[in-house]
Scaffold this active site. Structure first.
Site, mmCIF file in Angstrom:
data_model
loop_
_atom_site.group_PDB
_atom_site.id
_atom_site.type_symbol
_atom_site.label_atom_id
_atom_site.label_comp_id
_atom_site.label_asym_id
_atom_site.label_seq_id
_atom_site.Cartn_x
_atom_site.Cartn_y
_atom_site.Cartn_z
ATOM 1 N N CYS A 7 11.301 -9.785 -4.269
ATOM 2 C CA CYS A 7 10.278 -10.840 -5.299
ATOM 3 C C CYS A 7 9.478 -10.074 -6.413
ATOM 4 C CB CYS A 7 9.388 -11.574 -4.479
ATOM 5 S SG CYS A 7 8.325 -10.705 -3.791
ATOM 6 N N ASN A 10 6.024 -7.460 -5.121
ATOM 7 C CA ASN A 10 6.016 -7.046 -3.913
ATOM 8 C C ASN A 10 4.808 -6.667 -2.590
ATOM 9 O OD1 ASN A 10 7.037 -3.832 -2.267
ATOM 10 N ND2 ASN A 10 7.865 -5.634 -1.466
ATOM 11 N N CYS A 12 3.512 -10.153 -2.000
ATOM 12 C CA CYS A 12 2.791 -11.443 -0.979
ATOM 13 C C CYS A 12 4.711 -11.473 -0.708
ATOM 14 C CB CYS A 12 2.463 -12.740 -1.991
ATOM 15 S SG CYS A 12 0.942 -12.284 -2.610
ATOM 16 N N ARG A 13 5.041 -12.480 -1.526
ATOM 17 C CA ARG A 13 6.027 -12.997 -0.978
ATOM 18 C C ARG A 13 7.741 -11.909 0.370
ATOM 19 N NH1 ARG A 13 8.303 -15.812 -5.705
ATOM 20 N NH2 ARG A 13 7.741 -14.250 -6.275
ATOM 21 N N SER A 14 7.932 -11.335 -1.067
ATOM 22 C CA SER A 14 8.929 -10.192 0.030
ATOM 23 C C SER A 14 8.369 -9.573 1.099
ATOM 24 C CB SER A 14 9.611 -9.350 -1.193
ATOM 25 O OG SER A 14 8.776 -7.675 -1.925
HETATM 26 P P1 4NP Z 1 4.936 -11.992 -5.200
HETATM 27 O O1 4NP Z 1 3.181 -11.961 -5.536
HETATM 28 O O2 4NP Z 1 5.888 -11.522 -6.595
HETATM 29 O O3 4NP Z 1 5.152 -13.043 -3.902
HETATM 30 O O4 4NP Z 1 4.588 -10.442 -4.682
HETATM 31 C C1 4NP Z 1 3.159 -11.921 -7.539
HETATM 32 C C2 4NP Z 1 1.932 -10.915 -6.745
HETATM 33 C C3 4NP Z 1 1.286 -10.414 -7.908
HETATM 34 C C4 4NP Z 1 1.834 -10.897 -9.301
HETATM 35 C C5 4NP Z 1 2.767 -11.204 -9.551
HETATM 36 C C6 4NP Z 1 3.161 -12.116 -7.856
HETATM 37 N N1 4NP Z 1 1.032 -10.570 -10.050
HETATM 38 O O5 4NP Z 1 1.799 -10.574 -11.286
HETATM 39 O O6 4NP Z 1 0.537 -9.453 -10.565
#
Ligand code: 4NP
Length: 142
Positions: A7, A10, A12-14
């Protein structure tokens, strides 16, 4: 079979995808990574961990890392959470490498870091993990 889920952050989703897949397919080699480097070394985001825990999935031991070009050689399948992740991953593909980069679901998995719908993201990820396992179980040379 070695699979890396990818994602943006790294956190939340992945990691949720890695945890959901590990629960139903503990025999596979699984990992996750982010296309961005902001959260390298961090555990999964607290609200994501809480949602996963409520579904019986423990993410507390995971730590974020950034996706890198040599992951194309280290894994048999790369699974992106959305089309932007998929495009960012493709930018790093080494010449001659043919590792598939697939989407986790038929539509983008919405980023709960922004939508705040952690439970909805997890439901979508768990359903997609079940489909993915069924698919790879049907595929020869597993
Ligand atoms: P993820 O979510 O891609 O599902 O882990 C996010 C978590 C943090 C950020 C972006 C996406 N960020 O920009 O901090």
């Amino acid at each position: 079979m070695r699979i890396v889920f990818v994602c943006l952050g790294n956190i939340c989703r992945s990691p949720a995808a890695e945890g959901a897949m590990r629960r139903i397919a503990p025999e596979l080699t699984l990992d996750s990574a982010g296309t961005g480097g902001w959260h390298v070394g961090d555990p999964p985001y607290g609200p994501m961990q809480a949602a996963a825990r409520a579904h019986g999935i423990d993410l507390s031991n995971l730590r974020a890392r950034q996706f890198r070009a040599d992951d194309f050689d280290a894994f048999d399948l790369i699974v992106a959470m959305d089309r932007q992740n998929q495009a960012d991953i493709e930018q790093l593909r080494p010449a001659g490498n043919t590792t598939p980069v697939k989407l986790m679901a038929q539509t983008d998995v919405p980023d709960p870091y922004y939508t705040r719908d952690f439970d909805g993201a997890l439901d979508m990820i768990e359903a997609a993990a079940t489909r993915l396992l069924a698919h790879i179980s049907r595929t020869p040379d597993r």
